[in-house]
Design a protein around this motif. Structure first.
Motif, PDB file in Angstrom:
ATOM      1  N   ASN A  98     -19.668 -40.359  29.258  1.00 32.19           N
ATOM      2  CA  ASN A  98     -19.771 -40.956  27.912  1.00 32.19           C
ATOM      3  C   ASN A  98     -20.010 -39.943  26.798  1.00 32.19           C
ATOM      4  OD1 ASN A  98     -20.787 -43.244  25.908  1.00 32.19           O
ATOM      5  ND2 ASN A  98     -22.521 -41.864  25.681  1.00 32.19           N
ATOM      6  N   ILE A  99     -20.302 -38.870  27.040  1.00 31.35           N
ATOM      7  CA  ILE A  99     -20.200 -38.145  25.970  1.00 31.35           C
ATOM      8  C   ILE A  99     -18.842 -37.209  25.834  1.00 31.35           C
ATOM      9  CG2 ILE A  99     -20.935 -35.505  25.418  1.00 31.35           C
ATOM     10  CD1 ILE A  99     -23.914 -36.108  26.467  1.00 31.35           C
ATOM     11  N   LEU A 100     -18.122 -37.156  27.004  1.00 31.90           N
ATOM     12  CA  LEU A 100     -16.838 -36.412  27.303  1.00 31.90           C
ATOM     13  C   LEU A 100     -15.814 -37.542  26.507  1.00 31.90           C
ATOM     14  CD1 LEU A 100     -16.614 -34.943  30.607  1.00 31.90           C
ATOM     15  CD2 LEU A 100     -17.056 -33.748  28.488  1.00 31.90           C
ATOM     16  N   SER A 101     -15.867 -38.777  26.565  1.00 28.35           N
ATOM     17  CA  SER A 101     -15.015 -39.926  26.125  1.00 28.35           C
ATOM     18  C   SER A 101     -15.141 -39.775  24.755  1.00 28.35           C
ATOM     19  CB  SER A 101     -15.309 -41.121  26.698  1.00 28.35           C
ATOM     20  OG  SER A 101     -16.665 -41.587  26.404  1.00 28.35           O
ATOM     21  N   GLN A 102     -16.081 -39.393  24.018  1.00 28.13           N
ATOM     22  CA  GLN A 102     -16.158 -39.361  22.469  1.00 28.13           C
ATOM     23  C   GLN A 102     -15.387 -38.432  21.663  1.00 28.13           C
ATOM     24  OE1 GLN A 102     -20.135 -39.339  21.284  1.00 28.13           O
ATOM     25  NE2 GLN A 102     -21.017 -40.253  23.021  1.00 28.13           N
ATOM     26  N   PHE A 103     -14.764 -37.376  22.703  1.00 27.11           N
ATOM     27  CA  PHE A 103     -13.742 -36.332  21.991  1.00 27.11           C
ATOM     28  C   PHE A 103     -12.244 -36.529  22.543  1.00 27.11           C
ATOM     29  CE2 PHE A 103     -18.164 -34.731  22.764  1.00 27.11           C
ATOM     30  CZ  PHE A 103     -18.497 -34.396  21.292  1.00 27.11           C
ATOM     31  N   TYR A 159      -6.753 -33.297  29.534  1.00 21.81           N
ATOM     32  CA  TYR A 159      -8.254 -33.648  29.251  1.00 21.81           C
ATOM     33  C   TYR A 159      -8.340 -35.344  29.138  1.00 21.81           C
ATOM     34  CZ  TYR A 159     -12.763 -34.198  27.054  1.00 21.81           C
ATOM     35  OH  TYR A 159     -13.985 -34.753  26.477  1.00 21.81           O
ATOM     36  N   CYS A 160      -7.417 -35.749  28.491  1.00 24.38           N
ATOM     37  CA  CYS A 160      -7.598 -37.444  28.217  1.00 24.38           C
ATOM     38  C   CYS A 160      -7.313 -38.059  29.655  1.00 24.38           C
ATOM     39  CB  CYS A 160      -6.584 -37.639  27.149  1.00 24.38           C
ATOM     40  SG  CYS A 160      -6.802 -37.132  25.624  1.00 24.38           S
ATOM     41  N   ARG A 161      -6.521 -37.502  30.469  1.00 23.28           N
ATOM     42  CA  ARG A 161      -6.147 -38.262  31.655  1.00 23.28           C
ATOM     43  C   ARG A 161      -7.270 -37.767  32.627  1.00 23.28           C
ATOM     44  NH1 ARG A 161      -1.841 -36.054  32.434  1.00 23.28           N
ATOM     45  NH2 ARG A 161      -2.428 -34.111  33.482  1.00 23.28           N
ATOM     46  N   LEU A 162      -8.061 -36.670  32.542  1.00 25.42           N
ATOM     47  CA  LEU A 162      -9.193 -36.608  33.546  1.00 25.42           C
ATOM     48  C   LEU A 162     -10.453 -37.376  33.092  1.00 25.42           C
ATOM     49  CD1 LEU A 162     -10.786 -34.753  35.457  1.00 25.42           C
ATOM     50  CD2 LEU A 162     -11.104 -33.082  33.591  1.00 25.42           C
ATOM     51  N   VAL A 163     -10.692 -37.671  31.746  1.00 27.33           N
ATOM     52  CA  VAL A 163     -11.818 -38.496  31.444  1.00 27.33           C
ATOM     53  C   VAL A 163     -11.458 -39.731  31.892  1.00 27.33           C
ATOM     54  CG1 VAL A 163     -13.068 -39.126  29.229  1.00 27.33           C
ATOM     55  CG2 VAL A 163     -12.391 -36.840  29.443  1.00 27.33           C
ATOM     56  N   GLY A 164     -10.184 -40.332  31.515  1.00 27.67           N
ATOM     57  CA  GLY A 164     -10.062 -41.655  32.190  1.00 27.67           C
ATOM     58  C   GLY A 164     -10.025 -41.768  33.309  1.00 27.67           C
ATOM     59  N   CYS A 165      -9.803 -40.994  34.454  1.00 24.44           N
ATOM     60  CA  CYS A 165     -10.284 -41.090  35.828  1.00 24.44           C
ATOM     61  C   CYS A 165     -11.661 -41.117  36.072  1.00 24.44           C
ATOM     62  CB  CYS A 165      -9.471 -39.841  36.386  1.00 24.44           C
ATOM     63  SG  CYS A 165      -7.695 -39.939  36.592  1.00 24.44           S
ATOM     64  N   LEU A 166     -12.414 -40.289  35.373  1.00 23.94           N
ATOM     65  CA  LEU A 166     -13.823 -40.139  35.405  1.00 23.94           C
ATOM     66  C   LEU A 166     -14.495 -41.521  34.986  1.00 23.94           C
ATOM     67  CD1 LEU A 166     -14.520 -36.446  34.095  1.00 23.94           C
ATOM     68  CD2 LEU A 166     -14.632 -37.359  36.567  1.00 23.94           C
ATOM     69  N   PRO A 205     -29.581 -50.495  42.478  1.00 20.30           N
ATOM     70  CA  PRO A 205     -28.943 -50.706  40.971  1.00 20.30           C
ATOM     71  C   PRO A 205     -27.925 -51.321  41.109  1.00 20.30           C
ATOM     72  CG  PRO A 205     -28.471 -48.353  41.912  1.00 20.30           C
ATOM     73  CD  PRO A 205     -29.357 -49.200  42.984  1.00 20.30           C
ATOM     74  N   VAL A 206     -27.809 -52.239  40.228  1.00 22.94           N
ATOM     75  CA  VAL A 206     -26.510 -53.378  40.224  1.00 22.94           C
ATOM     76  C   VAL A 206     -25.743 -53.316  38.983  1.00 22.94           C
ATOM     77  CG1 VAL A 206     -27.542 -54.961  41.819  1.00 22.94           C
ATOM     78  CG2 VAL A 206     -28.237 -55.329  39.806  1.00 22.94           C
ATOM     79  N   SER A 207     -26.529 -52.941  37.877  1.00 23.80           N
ATOM     80  CA  SER A 207     -25.951 -52.878  36.569  1.00 23.80           C
ATOM     81  C   SER A 207     -26.459 -51.708  35.704  1.00 23.80           C
ATOM     82  CB  SER A 207     -26.316 -54.300  35.775  1.00 23.80           C
ATOM     83  OG  SER A 207     -25.635 -53.966  34.381  1.00 23.80           O
ATOM     84  N   TRP A 208     -25.753 -50.772  34.955  1.00 18.67           N
ATOM     85  CA  TRP A 208     -26.166 -49.917  34.229  1.00 18.67           C
ATOM     86  C   TRP A 208     -25.189 -49.567  33.065  1.00 18.67           C
ATOM     87  CZ3 TRP A 208     -25.154 -49.354  39.223  1.00 18.67           C
ATOM     88  CH2 TRP A 208     -23.630 -48.698  39.685  1.00 18.67           C
ATOM     89  N   LYS A 209     -25.739 -48.846  31.867  1.00 23.03           N
ATOM     90  CA  LYS A 209     -24.871 -48.759  30.773  1.00 23.03           C
ATOM     91  C   LYS A 209     -25.569 -47.570  30.066  1.00 23.03           C
ATOM     92  CE  LYS A 209     -22.511 -51.243  27.040  1.00 23.03           C
ATOM     93  NZ  LYS A 209     -22.357 -52.429  26.309  1.00 23.03           N
ATOM     94  N   THR A 210     -24.499 -46.645  29.592  1.00 26.63           N
ATOM     95  CA  THR A 210     -24.929 -45.744  28.433  1.00 26.63           C
ATOM     96  C   THR A 210     -24.017 -45.966  27.214  1.00 26.63           C
ATOM     97  OG1 THR A 210     -25.747 -44.211  29.933  1.00 26.63           O
ATOM     98  CG2 THR A 210     -25.057 -43.289  28.000  1.00 26.63           C
ATOM     99  N   LYS A 211     -24.507 -45.997  25.937  1.00 29.93           N
ATOM    100  CA  LYS A 211     -23.704 -46.056  24.813  1.00 29.93           C
ATOM    101  C   LYS A 211     -24.213 -45.577  23.317  1.00 29.93           C
ATOM    102  CE  LYS A 211     -21.026 -49.815  22.389  1.00 29.93           C
ATOM    103  NZ  LYS A 211     -20.803 -51.267  21.952  1.00 29.93           N
ATOM    104  N   MET A 244     -25.229 -29.103  23.328  1.00 31.67           N
ATOM    105  CA  MET A 244     -24.605 -29.873  22.391  1.00 31.67           C
ATOM    106  C   MET A 244     -23.118 -29.961  21.904  1.00 31.67           C
ATOM    107  SD  MET A 244     -27.652 -31.484  21.620  1.00 31.67           S
ATOM    108  CE  MET A 244     -27.006 -32.001  20.121  1.00 31.67           C
ATOM    109  N   LEU A 245     -22.471 -30.775  22.126  1.00 32.78           N
ATOM    110  CA  LEU A 245     -20.861 -30.651  21.928  1.00 32.78           C
ATOM    111  C   LEU A 245     -20.799 -31.455  20.729  1.00 32.78           C
ATOM    112  CD1 LEU A 245     -19.615 -31.709  25.449  1.00 32.78           C
ATOM    113  CD2 LEU A 245     -19.812 -29.430  24.425  1.00 32.78           C
ATOM    114  N   SER A 246     -19.715 -31.042  19.905  1.00 35.61           N
ATOM    115  CA  SER A 246     -19.475 -31.631  18.781  1.00 35.61           C
ATOM    116  C   SER A 246     -17.710 -31.331  18.675  1.00 35.61           C
ATOM    117  CB  SER A 246     -20.058 -31.012  17.608  1.00 35.61           C
ATOM    118  OG  SER A 246     -19.681 -29.592  17.206  1.00 35.61           O
ATOM    119  N   ASP A 247     -17.314 -32.242  17.512  1.00 32.63           N
ATOM    120  CA  ASP A 247     -15.911 -31.977  17.133  1.00 32.63           C
ATOM    121  C   ASP A 247     -15.337 -30.723  16.295  1.00 32.63           C
ATOM    122  OD1 ASP A 247     -17.023 -32.952  14.887  1.00 32.63           O
ATOM    123  OD2 ASP A 247     -15.915 -34.768  14.901  1.00 32.63           O
TER     124      ASP A 247
END
Length: 336
Positions: free
Chosen positions: A117-122, A95-102, A188-194, A80-83
């Motif tokens: 998706n979780i990492l991009s929230q921080f 960190y931001c550069r790494l998440v952007g590449c991911l 698989p042709v389309s997927w999403k997590t939000k 469980m990650l939080s801010d």
């Protein structure tokens, strides 16, 4: 735009298009498609294998993880990650550069969509636990750099959809996570997590919202297949493991407790009435979309990953290596 892919079933027409574009612009025909925007394509008579091996290795090299120990799954189970926990990073740019590449890596890697998706929230204020989770993902990528999607040439051209939600999964806002995955045949042709934009008071509501989001994607894909001249069988099975959400989709009468999701109800029921989708009950053990909404340990993760059709190599490992080698040679030519 400096890169373009031309494809079609008529070689003469494709050549005419390339000739016309070449008469208007300075272009270079690099031949059959092998590498495009960081994605390696390995062709065979049985299908097409897509992966981002070189891009993954570039991420590992830039992050200093080329010699690290590989991991079997991308995120620790029940993490469980939080801010508010951990020390804030003094320099958040790595960190931001790494998440952007991911984020771009999720184009071919649905197995890491939930973690990214979780990492991009921080990214606004990353802390040390967030960086540790990102590094754990790099350990997983170290052991799976060549994994990607295999598109079968002889697969049936019909859509199959799965949708799921994790109720109140965000410990900071108590918002739920929605995920869906749509297959064309066995690929698989389309997927999403939000993360959903509002807080839901019932699990049925979040499951039905996931069903509505997947329905919109199915509608778009069905129009796309129709424009391409592909006859897809209807209705499209939409698998959901929540019985209450299926009852709401099948019941034409609105009750008081469903008024707050009235728009979603109309979206789903309209497509059911039109014969586009057929909501279907599926056991939770067979719900492949769990991989997009939850983190699992090694056994469950590998089981769901295999059901997604993610493979470690294409129809021919040697073909894949030749494709990557060819791209590296092309890069060296341009550098010279």
């Amino acid at each position: 735009m400096d890169d373009i892919v031309i494809t079609g079933s008529n070689p003469t027409l494709s050549q005419d298009i390339k000739t016309h574009i070449g008469s208007q612009f300075h272009t270079k025909d690099t031949g059959p498609l092998k590498y495009f925007l960081g994605i390696v394509m390995a062709h065979s008579k049985k299908g097409l294998y897509l992966c981002q091996r070189k891009y993954t290795l570039d991420i590992l090299r830039d992050s200093g993880f080329t010699s690290t120990r590989p991991a079997d799954f991308p995120m620790e189970q029940n993490l469980m990650l939080s801010d508010s926990n951990g020390t804030i990073l003094s320099d958040p740019s790595p960190y931001c550069r790494l998440v952007g590449c991911l984020i771009y890596l999720t184009v071919i890697r649905p197995d890491i969509v939930h973690v990214v998706n979780i990492l991009s929230q921080f990214m606004h204020q990353p802390c040390q636990p967030h960086l540790d989770a990102a590094h754990h993902l790099l350990h997983y990528l170290k052991g799976t750099p060549s994994q990607g999607i295999y598109l079968h040439a002889m697969s049936a051209l019909h859509l199959t959809a799965f949708c799921d939600s994790d109720w109140a999964s965000c410990s900071m806002t108590r918002r739920s996570t929605t995920g869906y995955c749509i297959f064309l045949g066995s690929s698989p042709v389309s997927w999403k997590t939000k993360k959903q934009t509002t807080v839901s008071r019932s699990s049925s509501e979040v499951e039905y919202h996931a069903m509505a989001v997947a329905t919109c994607e199915i509608t778009w894909l069905s129009y796309l297949l129709k424009d391409l001249g592909v006859q897809s069988s209807l209705p499209v099975p939409l698998h959901c493991d929540n019985q209450a959400a299926l009852h709401i989709a099948a019941n034409p009468v609105f009750y008081e407790h469903t008024e707050h999701i009235e728009i979603d109800c109309h979206v789903v029921r309209e497509k059911v009435f039109q014969g586009l989708i057929a909501p279907t009950k599926i056991d939770s053990a067979d719900q492949v979309t769990d991989l997009f909404t939850k983190s699992f340990g090694r056994p469950q993760f590998l089981q769901l990953k295999s059901k997604l059709g993610i493979r470690g190599s294409g129809p021919s490992c040697s073909t894949l290596r030749r494709s990557i080698s060819c791209h590296i040679q092309i890069e060296l030519i341009f550098l010279i």
